[in-house]
Design a protein around this motif. Sequence first.
Motif, PDB file in Angstrom:
ATOM      1  N   PRO A   1      29.236  -3.775  34.602  1.00  0.00           N
ATOM      2  CA  PRO A   1      29.461  -4.182  33.119  1.00  0.00           C
ATOM      3  C   PRO A   1      28.218  -3.057  32.559  1.00  0.00           C
ATOM      4  CG  PRO A   1      29.254  -6.241  34.645  1.00  0.00           C
ATOM      5  CD  PRO A   1      28.977  -4.899  35.599  1.00  0.00           C
ATOM      6  N   GLU A   2      27.088  -2.674  33.141  1.00  0.00           N
ATOM      7  CA  GLU A   2      25.950  -1.880  32.436  1.00  0.00           C
ATOM      8  C   GLU A   2      26.507  -0.484  32.020  1.00  0.00           C
ATOM      9  OE1 GLU A   2      24.642  -2.301  36.857  1.00  0.00           O
ATOM     10  OE2 GLU A   2      25.678  -3.439  35.460  1.00  0.00           O
ATOM     11  N   HIS A   3      27.810  -0.094  32.749  1.00  0.00           N
ATOM     12  CA  HIS A   3      28.424   1.132  32.581  1.00  0.00           C
ATOM     13  C   HIS A   3      29.542   0.979  31.307  1.00  0.00           C
ATOM     14  CE1 HIS A   3      27.265   3.073  36.804  1.00  0.00           C
ATOM     15  NE2 HIS A   3      26.083   2.997  35.718  1.00  0.00           N
ATOM     16  N   LEU A   4      29.414  -0.098  30.607  1.00  0.00           N
ATOM     17  CA  LEU A   4      30.261  -0.200  29.551  1.00  0.00           C
ATOM     18  C   LEU A   4      29.506  -0.570  28.317  1.00  0.00           C
ATOM     19  CD1 LEU A   4      33.073  -2.348  30.946  1.00  0.00           C
ATOM     20  CD2 LEU A   4      33.158   0.106  30.888  1.00  0.00           C
TER      21      LEU A   4
ATOM     22  N   PRO B   1      32.442   4.315  27.791  1.00  0.00           N
ATOM     23  CA  PRO B   1      31.627   4.292  29.001  1.00  0.00           C
ATOM     24  C   PRO B   1      30.150   4.635  28.672  1.00  0.00           C
ATOM     25  CG  PRO B   1      32.964   6.353  28.901  1.00  0.00           C
ATOM     26  CD  PRO B   1      33.579   5.395  27.734  1.00  0.00           C
ATOM     27  N   LYS B   2      29.283   3.923  29.553  1.00  0.00           N
ATOM     28  CA  LYS B   2      28.050   4.383  29.291  1.00  0.00           C
ATOM     29  C   LYS B   2      27.258   4.692  30.715  1.00  0.00           C
ATOM     30  CE  LYS B   2      25.231   1.450  27.362  1.00  0.00           C
ATOM     31  NZ  LYS B   2      24.561   0.042  26.990  1.00  0.00           N
ATOM     32  N   HIS B   3      26.469   5.671  30.733  1.00  0.00           N
ATOM     33  CA  HIS B   3      25.617   6.158  31.712  1.00  0.00           C
ATOM     34  C   HIS B   3      24.183   6.784  31.218  1.00  0.00           C
ATOM     35  CE1 HIS B   3      24.449   7.920  35.724  1.00  0.00           C
ATOM     36  NE2 HIS B   3      25.333   7.262  36.237  1.00  0.00           N
ATOM     37  N   GLU B   4      23.264   6.467  31.933  1.00  0.00           N
ATOM     38  CA  GLU B   4      21.884   6.996  31.343  1.00  0.00           C
ATOM     39  C   GLU B   4      21.776   8.526  31.419  1.00  0.00           C
ATOM     40  OE1 GLU B   4      19.723   6.355  35.693  1.00  0.00           O
ATOM     41  OE2 GLU B   4      19.111   5.385  34.012  1.00  0.00           O
ATOM     42  N   SER B   5      22.828   9.092  32.459  1.00  0.00           N
ATOM     43  CA  SER B   5      22.881  10.633  32.446  1.00  0.00           C
ATOM     44  C   SER B   5      23.879  11.338  31.641  1.00  0.00           C
ATOM     45  CB  SER B   5      23.135  11.189  33.868  1.00  0.00           C
ATOM     46  OG  SER B   5      21.904  10.622  34.968  1.00  0.00           O
ATOM     47  N   LEU B   6      24.453  10.491  30.954  1.00  0.00           N
ATOM     48  CA  LEU B   6      25.352  11.247  29.963  1.00  0.00           C
ATOM     49  C   LEU B   6      24.697  11.880  28.724  1.00  0.00           C
ATOM     50  CD1 LEU B   6      28.658   8.929  29.455  1.00  0.00           C
ATOM     51  CD2 LEU B   6      28.741  11.183  30.471  1.00  0.00           C
TER      52      LEU B   6
ATOM     53  N   TRP C   1      31.142   9.278  39.625  1.00  0.00           N
ATOM     54  CA  TRP C   1      31.273   8.140  38.572  1.00  0.00           C
ATOM     55  C   TRP C   1      32.448   8.528  37.448  1.00  0.00           C
ATOM     56  CZ3 TRP C   1      30.006   8.220  33.263  1.00  0.00           C
ATOM     57  CH2 TRP C   1      30.040   6.797  32.603  1.00  0.00           C
ATOM     58  N   LYS C   2      32.280   9.893  36.814  1.00  0.00           N
ATOM     59  CA  LYS C   2      33.424  10.008  35.808  1.00  0.00           C
ATOM     60  C   LYS C   2      34.719   9.894  36.645  1.00  0.00           C
ATOM     61  CE  LYS C   2      31.220  13.036  32.974  1.00  0.00           C
ATOM     62  NZ  LYS C   2      30.858  14.675  32.221  1.00  0.00           N
ATOM     63  N   LYS C   3      34.980  10.135  37.794  1.00  0.00           N
ATOM     64  CA  LYS C   3      35.978  10.066  38.505  1.00  0.00           C
ATOM     65  C   LYS C   3      36.632   8.596  38.558  1.00  0.00           C
ATOM     66  CE  LYS C   3      38.858  11.099  42.818  1.00  0.00           C
ATOM     67  NZ  LYS C   3      38.640  11.606  44.094  1.00  0.00           N
ATOM     68  N   GLN C   4      35.787   7.910  39.019  1.00  0.00           N
ATOM     69  CA  GLN C   4      35.763   6.267  39.036  1.00  0.00           C
ATOM     70  C   GLN C   4      36.440   5.642  37.750  1.00  0.00           C
ATOM     71  OE1 GLN C   4      32.354   3.549  39.178  1.00  0.00           O
ATOM     72  NE2 GLN C   4      33.435   2.766  41.203  1.00  0.00           N
ATOM     73  N   MET C   5      35.591   6.018  36.684  1.00  0.00           N
ATOM     74  CA  MET C   5      35.781   5.861  35.348  1.00  0.00           C
ATOM     75  C   MET C   5      37.248   6.144  34.978  1.00  0.00           C
ATOM     76  SD  MET C   5      33.149   3.830  34.376  1.00  0.00           S
ATOM     77  CE  MET C   5      33.717   3.693  32.584  1.00  0.00           C
ATOM     78  N   GLN C   6      37.486   7.167  35.112  1.00  0.00           N
ATOM     79  CA  GLN C   6      38.796   7.872  34.678  1.00  0.00           C
ATOM     80  C   GLN C   6      40.172   6.850  35.401  1.00  0.00           C
ATOM     81  OE1 GLN C   6      38.201  11.781  35.568  1.00  0.00           O
ATOM     82  NE2 GLN C   6      37.637  12.153  33.464  1.00  0.00           N
ATOM     83  N   GLN C   7      39.741   6.506  36.654  1.00  0.00           N
ATOM     84  CA  GLN C   7      40.708   5.915  37.544  1.00  0.00           C
ATOM     85  C   GLN C   7      40.842   4.508  37.212  1.00  0.00           C
ATOM     86  OE1 GLN C   7      39.281   6.679  41.509  1.00  0.00           O
ATOM     87  NE2 GLN C   7      40.580   8.494  41.719  1.00  0.00           N
ATOM     88  N   ARG C   8      39.947   4.012  36.660  1.00  0.00           N
ATOM     89  CA  ARG C   8      39.930   2.364  36.427  1.00  0.00           C
ATOM     90  C   ARG C   8      39.857   2.049  34.921  1.00  0.00           C
ATOM     91  NH1 ARG C   8      37.956  -0.560  41.003  1.00  0.00           N
ATOM     92  NH2 ARG C   8      37.145   0.764  42.734  1.00  0.00           N
TER      93      ARG C   8
ATOM     94  N   HIS D   1      25.846  12.922  25.903  1.00  0.00           N
ATOM     95  CA  HIS D   1      26.459  12.415  24.637  1.00  0.00           C
ATOM     96  C   HIS D   1      27.876  11.552  25.037  1.00  0.00           C
ATOM     97  CE1 HIS D   1      29.172  15.966  24.695  1.00  0.00           C
ATOM     98  NE2 HIS D   1      27.892  16.512  24.668  1.00  0.00           N
ATOM     99  N   ARG D   2      28.463  10.927  23.815  1.00  0.00           N
ATOM    100  CA  ARG D   2      29.518  10.074  23.979  1.00  0.00           C
ATOM    101  C   ARG D   2      30.696  11.001  24.516  1.00  0.00           C
ATOM    102  NH1 ARG D   2      30.126   5.753  21.078  1.00  0.00           N
ATOM    103  NH2 ARG D   2      28.230   4.329  21.239  1.00  0.00           N
ATOM    104  N   GLN D   3      31.019  12.279  23.859  1.00  0.00           N
ATOM    105  CA  GLN D   3      32.060  12.989  24.150  1.00  0.00           C
ATOM    106  C   GLN D   3      31.741  13.810  25.433  1.00  0.00           C
ATOM    107  OE1 GLN D   3      30.729  13.775  20.715  1.00  0.00           O
ATOM    108  NE2 GLN D   3      31.700  11.859  20.544  1.00  0.00           N
ATOM    109  N   ASP D   4      30.900  13.564  26.257  1.00  0.00           N
ATOM    110  CA  ASP D   4      30.831  14.470  27.660  1.00  0.00           C
ATOM    111  C   ASP D   4      31.894  13.548  28.411  1.00  0.00           C
ATOM    112  OD1 ASP D   4      29.449  16.492  29.121  1.00  0.00           O
ATOM    113  OD2 ASP D   4      29.201  14.522  30.492  1.00  0.00           O
ATOM    114  N   LEU D   5      32.193  12.298  28.131  1.00  0.00           N
ATOM    115  CA  LEU D   5      33.343  11.416  28.832  1.00  0.00           C
ATOM    116  C   LEU D   5      33.840  10.954  27.711  1.00  0.00           C
ATOM    117  CD1 LEU D   5      34.911  10.809  31.253  1.00  0.00           C
ATOM    118  CD2 LEU D   5      33.449   8.947  31.810  1.00  0.00           C
ATOM    119  N   SER D   6      35.008  11.458  27.120  1.00  0.00           N
ATOM    120  CA  SER D   6      35.532  11.059  26.006  1.00  0.00           C
ATOM    121  C   SER D   6      36.706   9.927  26.162  1.00  0.00           C
ATOM    122  CB  SER D   6      36.019  12.172  25.292  1.00  0.00           C
ATOM    123  OG  SER D   6      36.614  11.503  23.945  1.00  0.00           O
ATOM    124  N   LEU D   7      36.289   8.819  26.752  1.00  0.00           N
ATOM    125  CA  LEU D   7      37.145   7.707  26.978  1.00  0.00           C
ATOM    126  C   LEU D   7      37.030   6.581  25.989  1.00  0.00           C
ATOM    127  CD1 LEU D   7      36.990   7.398  30.819  1.00  0.00           C
ATOM    128  CD2 LEU D   7      38.805   8.384  29.383  1.00  0.00           C
TER     129      LEU D   7
END
Length: 853
Positions: free
Chosen positions: A778-781, A836-841, A733-740, A843-849
Motif C-alpha cells: 500500500p505504501e507504494h501507491l 506508483p510511489k517509491h522513495e527512490s523515484l 520493483w518497476k517490473k512488479q508494478m508493471q505486471q500488477r 519524479h513521477r514520469q520515471d514510471l509513468s503509470l
Amino acid sequence: MVEHLNDSSVKLKRIFIESRLPEELEPLQEMANNLCWSWSQDATELFKQISPENWEALNYNPIAILDQLGVERAQELLKDKSFMSLMSKAHASFKKYLGEKPAINSPKIAYFSMEFGLHISARLYSGGLGVLAGDFLKEASDENVNMAGVGLLYRYGYFEQSISLYGDQVNNYTPQEYTKMPMHPVRDNNGEWLKITIDMPGRQVFAKVWALPVGRIPLYLLDTDLNENSWEDRSITHHLYGGDKEHRLKQEMFLGIGGIRALEALGFEADIYHCNEGHAAFMGLERMRGLIRNQHLTYPQAMEVVRSSSLFTTHTPVPAGHDYFTDELLRKYMTEYCSQLGITWFDFMGLGRIDAANNEEPFSMSHLAIHLCQEVNGVSELHGLVSQQMFKTMFPGYNQQELHVGFVTNGVHYPTWIANDWHQLFQEYAGDKFIKNQADLKNWEGVQKIPANRIMEIRKMLKNRLLHYVKDKMKTELTRRGEKPGRIFEVLNNIPENALVIGFARRFATYKRANLLFQNPERLAQLVGDKQRPVMFIFAGKAHPADQPGQKLIKDIVNLSKRPEFAGKVIFLEGYNMEMARLLVQGVDIWLNTPTRPLEASGTSGMKAAMNGVMNFSVLDGWWAEGYRSDSGWALPLENTYDDPVLQDELDAETLYNTFEEEIIPTYYNLNAEGISEDWVQYIRNVISKVGPRFTMKRMMDDYFARYYNKLAKRGGQLKQDHFKDAKVMADWKKQMQQRWSGIHLVDRDIFDTDNYSLTIGESFKVGVKVYCNGVKPEHLGIEVLFFKRKSDTELELRNTHPLSLTLGTGDIATFESEINPQMSGVYEYGFRLYPKHESLPHRQDLSLIKWL
C-alpha cells in the motif's frame, strides 16, 4: 607536373613538413595549440602583432600565422622587447590557467553535441546550437568543471556562403586544413592512432579520434575520413547537416554510439552524460549495451543506471525540427544492435515512439532521448513550457505543467563576446568582482556611474570599427559579383557615418521573419531616407541549402537593397560567421529579432548584444520574454492578435515602424549640447548592468549544476554502488508494478455528492477511497484528487492537487482519506488519480503509470 597528376604511372605520397620556431618562441606554438588563446585579450593581441596585415586574411588563426612565419620575421620578434615581454606574460598566464586541476569531488561530465562553435578557424558549427555548445565548453574550462566534449570532425564543415549578382545564395564547401587546427591525434597504449569501429550492413566502419583542447576541456572529435573505409563511409563526417536521412542516421550513430566507445577507450567514465539536442541520443543505447555485456545487468537494470545519470537538452520548439527515422531505415542499421541489447524490435521502436504499436509512426530521436534520460530541459523559461506541450502525449494522464521537463535559459561566454574596450571600462568602474560572479546584479552597479561621454566614446568606436568592416567587405563582395562600378560607389558613398545602426543576423529560416521589415517598403524608405536622422539596417545569415523559402528571403532582401532609396542604407553581408557576429553584436545600436511566436527557443545573439550595450527590439519570445525591461529595450507582444499569419505580420510590421518613428529614433537623436543623448546613454547603462549579467554562461552553468548535474551525480552514484544494487532493486520493483498494475482497482469511494450539491468557498469535504492492491505494498501507491478548469473542449488547466493519506492497509485492501478545502470558487472538474510511489523515484514520469479511479 600538374598535367600528369591523373597519370596512373605517377605515384605520389603525402608528407607533412612542420615549421619550426626558434626555441625562445616555442611558447607561441604551445599557446596556439589550445583554443583558450581565443578568449584571452593578451594572447589574441600577441598573435595579431606577429602579422597584422595577415591576421584577418588567415581567419584570426595563430597556427596559420606561425606556419607562414619566416626566419627574418622571427628574428625581428626576438629583438622586439615589447613583444617578448607580452609573450612572457601571456604564456605565464596560460600555464597557470591550465595548471589548475578540477576539484576531486566534482562530477565528471560527458557533453555530446553535433556541432561546436568555438572559433572561425574550426568550422564545426552551423549556428546558434553550435555556438552555445562552444561557449559551454569555454565556461566549463573557466570554472574548471571536470568535463569532456564529444562531437564529429567535419572535413568540409558547414557551407561557406557567398551571394551571386542576382541575390542567390551560393553554397561553397571548402575543405578544412586539419594542420591549421589546434588538435592532435589521440594515441592508444601502443602509440597508435586511437580508432573505434561500428558495425554497418556487411562491413565495419572505422573512425579515428582527435582531441581539440578548449582550455582545460578536451573536445574529442570522431573522423571517418580514413583509408580503411570506403569512399561512401569516409564521407560520413564530411559535411555538417549534409546528405539524406540515411546519411544523418549514420552520423548520429557515430556521434552517440561511437562517442561512447571513444570515451571507453580513453578510460573516461563520466558521472553525467549530457545529450545536447537529440542527435546524440544513441549514446544511451550504447551505454546500456556496455552494462549488459560487461556488468551482466539485465536490460531493465541497465536502463535504470543510464537514465539516472543522463540529461537531455532540447533546443527545437517545433516537431519538424526534430530528427525522425523510418522503421525500414532503422532495420537496415540497428537490427543486430537491437539483439545485443536483448530486446525485441517492438521494444526498440517503442523507445522512439509515443505509441509503440503504431507502425506508421516514425522513430524520433528526441523521444529516444526522453526515454533514456531522467531529466529533460528546454533552453528558456518559455521554451520549457512549449516543450512540455510538445512532449505531453508521451505521458498520458498527466497535465503538461506536471511534466518533469524543466528549463535552463541559455547564456553566452562573457570573455568571448565582450568588446575588450567595455571590459576594461567595467573593471575601472565595477572592479573585478563581476568577473567571478557575473550573474550578481550588485556587482554591476558601478556601470551606472560611468560618465555619458565615456560610454558614447566606446559605442562610437565600436560602430566605426563595424562600418569600416562593412565598407571593405561590401566593396570586395560587390566587385566579385560583377556589379557595375557606379553601383559599388553608390552603395559605399551612401553608407552614413553617424547613423542609428540596426542589426539582424541569424539563420534564415522562414519563422525568423527576416522580411518583416519590408512589409511596407515605402514606410521603410521614409525611415532610412531622413538625412537629418540617418538610419541603416545590416542583415546577415545563412539559409540551409535545402531551405528554398529561406534562400528566397535572402534573395529578396539583397535585391531590395539595390533599389536607389535603400542603397547603402539596407545592407546584406554574405558569409556570416562567428567573427562577423562579434563585430555586429558589438557595433550596432539595436539588435532586431522578429520570430513567429513562440518558435524562438532562446536566441543567444541578443544576449551578446546586451552585454555590449546594444538594445534589443524583439518579440517577447525565447530569452527576451525573461530579459525585457522597458528601460533597456523594446518589444513586440508575446501573444498574437490575429490567427491569420498574414494579418499578424502586417500588424507587427506597423508596430515596428511606429516604434522606430515614435520612440527609438527620437530617443537616439535627442542630443544635448555635447552631442549626446542622455536618455540613450541610460538605456545603455541599464541593458549592460540589469539585463546582460542575467544571461551569461556563468549563470547558465550554475543553473545546470543546481537544477540537474548535482542531483544526477548523486542518484547516478547511488545506483552504481554495491555492484548496482539499487538499480537492480528499482528495476525489479518497476517490473512488479508493471505486471500488477492492471489488477489494481477501486473497491469503494466515499465522497461528498458534488453531482447534486455545491460547496461554499472555504467549506471542506471529506473523501475516502479504498483500492485493491493486487499484491503491491500500500505504501507504494499514491492517490490524489485534482481540480481542473476547462479552457476549451480539448484543454484542461490544472488548478489544484490534494494528496490523500494512507490510513489503513489490511491484506490487499488499502484505504486513503483526506479532508479537502479547495479554497476556490467557480465551476471545476475533478478526479482521483492513482500512481506508483517509491522513495527512490526521481519524479513521477520515471514510471509513468496512471489510473483514474
